[in-house]
Design a protein around this motif. Structure first.
Motif, mmCIF file in Angstrom:
data_model
loop_
_atom_site.group_PDB
_atom_site.id
_atom_site.type_symbol
_atom_site.label_atom_id
_atom_site.label_comp_id
_atom_site.label_asym_id
_atom_site.label_seq_id
_atom_site.Cartn_x
_atom_site.Cartn_y
_atom_site.Cartn_z
ATOM 1 N N SER A 136 51.889 47.426 15.052
ATOM 2 C CA SER A 136 52.437 46.669 16.757
ATOM 3 C C SER A 136 54.334 46.944 17.252
ATOM 4 N N LEU B 85 57.531 48.054 18.778
ATOM 5 C CA LEU B 85 58.515 48.111 19.868
ATOM 6 C C LEU B 85 59.715 48.133 19.491
ATOM 7 N N LEU C 282 60.846 51.459 20.613
ATOM 8 C CA LEU C 282 60.947 51.826 22.009
ATOM 9 C C LEU C 282 62.366 50.832 22.454
ATOM 10 N N GLU C 283 62.564 49.711 21.901
ATOM 11 C CA GLU C 283 63.711 49.128 22.207
ATOM 12 C C GLU C 283 64.808 49.715 21.576
ATOM 13 N N VAL D 62 64.013 51.166 26.264
ATOM 14 C CA VAL D 62 63.041 49.899 26.700
ATOM 15 C C VAL D 62 62.763 49.036 27.536
ATOM 16 N N TYR E 268 60.745 46.930 29.428
ATOM 17 C CA TYR E 268 59.368 46.789 30.200
ATOM 18 C C TYR E 268 59.054 47.646 30.063
ATOM 19 N N VAL E 269 57.051 46.725 29.664
ATOM 20 C CA VAL E 269 56.797 47.453 29.045
ATOM 21 C C VAL E 269 54.988 46.969 30.134
ATOM 22 N N LEU F 66 49.413 43.984 20.079
ATOM 23 C CA LEU F 66 51.042 44.737 21.287
ATOM 24 C C LEU F 66 51.050 43.681 21.645
ATOM 25 N N TYR F 67 50.658 42.625 22.532
ATOM 26 C CA TYR F 67 50.989 41.772 23.394
ATOM 27 C C TYR F 67 51.823 40.193 22.344
ATOM 28 N N LEU G 56 54.870 41.846 21.692
ATOM 29 C CA LEU G 56 55.421 41.872 23.192
ATOM 30 C C LEU G 56 55.924 40.450 23.371
ATOM 31 N N PRO H 182 62.923 43.803 24.816
ATOM 32 C CA PRO H 182 61.480 44.477 26.051
ATOM 33 C C PRO H 182 60.921 43.344 26.026
ATOM 34 N N PRO I 262 56.923 41.752 28.609
ATOM 35 C CA PRO I 262 55.716 42.760 29.167
ATOM 36 C C PRO I 262 56.312 42.254 30.620
#
Length: 549
Positions: A27, A31, A34-35, A39, A41-42, A53-54, A57, A66, A68
């Motif tokens: 997970s 991130l 994505l970073e 990115v 915000y998710v 995933l959270y 986050l 990033p 949530p």
């Protein structure tokens, strides 16, 4: 020579990416990339299925990466794009979307297909094992003229029932007749056969347990009932199915899913002691170890079993009449009286606009009179234990959820329809919502009320829409929707439908300013506490703004 375009990315990556030396997981890898692409915000809604995933986050947010953003509804977080409301493979492919969750799913590409596919969809939906069907019908097809064949009668097709095999009935009769300790486990599929099943259970002194799906079909104070087995169930029911002295378990009308089998925990539901009875063999593959699989009409099966037991010899009948109608109470099967007290606090704090309290109390007095002349005990008793019985009867404020379920159980008439939404709402309801839901019809106890729980795919707001449909389908019966603040923020606009239709739906909101199941699940799992908090909302003012009391 033409110079090629050049793109250079420069990212300032924090040096202290992992201050707590937490091992990086898959997970975190998500991130990480994505970073890299910028990115910040998710968007989404947390839950057990994406908890890792959270967690990632939360770690990302602490280091400035990033973070949530928690939406109120899935469609507020992400939605597909295509032609306006187009449902073809070139737009939003609804056929592919519905394929995994329907029993029949088809696109009508030409008007000549419509009648055949429509009949197929209806008959599949309304015959065992029952379930949703989907037809995608283009607008140009619906505008095409057709000749309707009035000789086709769908009711004839739908009235065809599964024949019950005589040899199988004989096997069931012999099994039950020779067994010493019998348990019936009722799922949602027993439906209208519940009365016959309970009559047989009392005749042969079988203990009755419900799955969470079948909870609303059995009155909690029936002398044979021992509570719910499965998610948020009762220790009494769980102990009975672990009891090695049980020599026959009839699992009736249950799909044996994860919730009904307590996560497929080893028990009599998953052993050679089980006999699986259903109107369709669709779910038999989930119980390959069962002693016997019986497919046929559940109603007809138990009518024939009752006829068999009714034709035993006079000597055997006298012997049965001399036996106690209930097993003696044991530590695992408590006998707990149902308190029907009416507290002064409730009456004094009731709104002056509410005129139903006297009606409900009159209804209670009439029901008490009925019970004195009914086959049920004079004092209603439970034969299963609840956790935290003191909270169930507690007068403290704020009101405990356990006490709320007790109040809902005792204040509403027996024909009330209760619907509990996904989340803490249906967890509290499975365990603590135990309303009196019976009346006497032709000298046989019959279930008039119901408790329905949102399960299966577990969609939030399920109860909000379903309570409106229930009120329309069963006019004249009170309907109570038990939901949470998260679900109401997601689908509360549906209250306007109930208001517009003038439906007697009472919405009970568990308002804790949190996605409660997410919050408690994170606490129990030792996970990161993130994404569960909600803004404090005055739902009374919200309801009034929509036109509700």
């Amino acid at each position: 020579m033409q110079k090629q375009p050049h793109l250079e990315l420069s990212l300032d990556v924090p040096q202290n990416r992992n201050p707590q030396n937490h091992p990086e997981l898959a997970s975190d890898l998500i991130l990480h990339y994505l970073e890299q692409i910028g990115v910040e915000y998710v968007f989404g809604i947390p839950g057990g299925g994406i908890e890792p995933l959270y967690n990632a986050l939360a770690r990302s947010q602490r280091r400035g990466g990033p973070r949530p953003v928690i939406a109120r509804h899935e469609s507020g977080a992400a939605f597909g794009r295509g032609a306006t409301q187009e449902s073809s493979c070139t737009g939003v492919n609804t056929l592919a979307m519905y394929q995994p969750c329907t029993r029949y799913n088809s696109l009508v590409s030409h008007v000549e297909q419509l009648e055949r596919k429509l009949i197929a969809a209806i008959t599949v939906a309304l015959q065992p094992p029952f379930g949703p069907t989907h037809l995608s019908i283009p607008i140009d097809v619906m505008r095409t003229p057709v000749d309707i064949d009035h000789n086709i009668n769908l009711t004839t097709l739908l009235s065809l029932s599964n024949a019950v095999d005589g040899k199988a009935i004989g096997f069931l009769y012999q099994t039950l007749y020779s067994a010493q300790n019998i348990v019936f486990v009722l799922g949602a599929g027993v439906g209208e056969a519940t009365g016959l099943i309970l009559e047989l259970a009392k005749l042969i002194n079988a203990q009755v347990i419900a799955t969470p799906h079948g909870k609303g079909l059995v009155d909690p104070y029936h002398p044979q009932y021992r509570g719910v087995y499965g998610l948020a169930g009762h220790v009494t029911a769980h102990s009975i199915l672990k009891d090695k002295s049980v020599d026959a378990v009839l699992a009736i009308g249950t799909d044996l899913d994860e919730l009904a089998t307590n996560g497929w925990y080893p028990s009599a539901l998953l052993s050679k002691r089980m006999i699986f009875i259903d109107s369709s063999p669709h779910y038999f593959s989930r119980s390959p170890m069962a002693r016997f699989h019986f497919s046929g009409s559940i109603m007809e099966t138990f009518a024939k079993l009752l006829a068999r037991f009714g034709s035993i010899t006079k000597k055997e009948a006298e012997h049965q009449l001399n036996q106690p109608t209930e097993k003696p109470a044991s530590p695992e099967t408590p006998v707990i009286r149902f308190e029907r007290r009416v507290t002064e606090r409730r009456i004094k704090t009731s709104s002056t606009k509410f005129t139903g309290i006297s009606y409900l109390h009159t209804k209670e007095r009439r029901q008490d009179e009925e019970r004195r002349t009914s086959p049920y005990p004079a004092h209603l008793t439970r034969h299963f234990a609840l956790k935290d019985e003191d909270k169930y009867l507690s007068d403290v404020t704020p009101i405990k959820p356990q006490r709320l379920m007790y109040d809902l159980s005792r204040l509403f008439p027996s024909n009330t329809r209760f619907l509990a939404d996904i989340g803490n709402s249906f967890l509290w309801a499975i365990h603590y919502l135990n309303p009196v839901t019976w009346e006497i019809v032709d000298s046989r106890p019959s279930n008039t009320g119901s408790v329905r729980l949102g399960m299966g795919f577990s969609p939030m707001t399920w109860a909000i829409g379903t309570s409106i449909g229930t009120a329309l389908a069963a006019p004249g019966n009170p309907t109570v929707c038990i939901t949470g603040d998260g679900a109401l923020l997601m689908g509360g606009q549906e209250l306007t439908t109930a208001i517009h239709e003038k439906l007697p739906v009472i919405f009970v909101i568990l308002n804790d300013a949190a996605l409660g199941t997410v919050k408690h699940g994170q606490q129990l799992a030792g996970a990161e506490l993130i994404g569960f908090d909600l803004p404090k909302v005055d739902f009374v003012a919200y309801a009034k703004s929509l036109g509700a009391d």
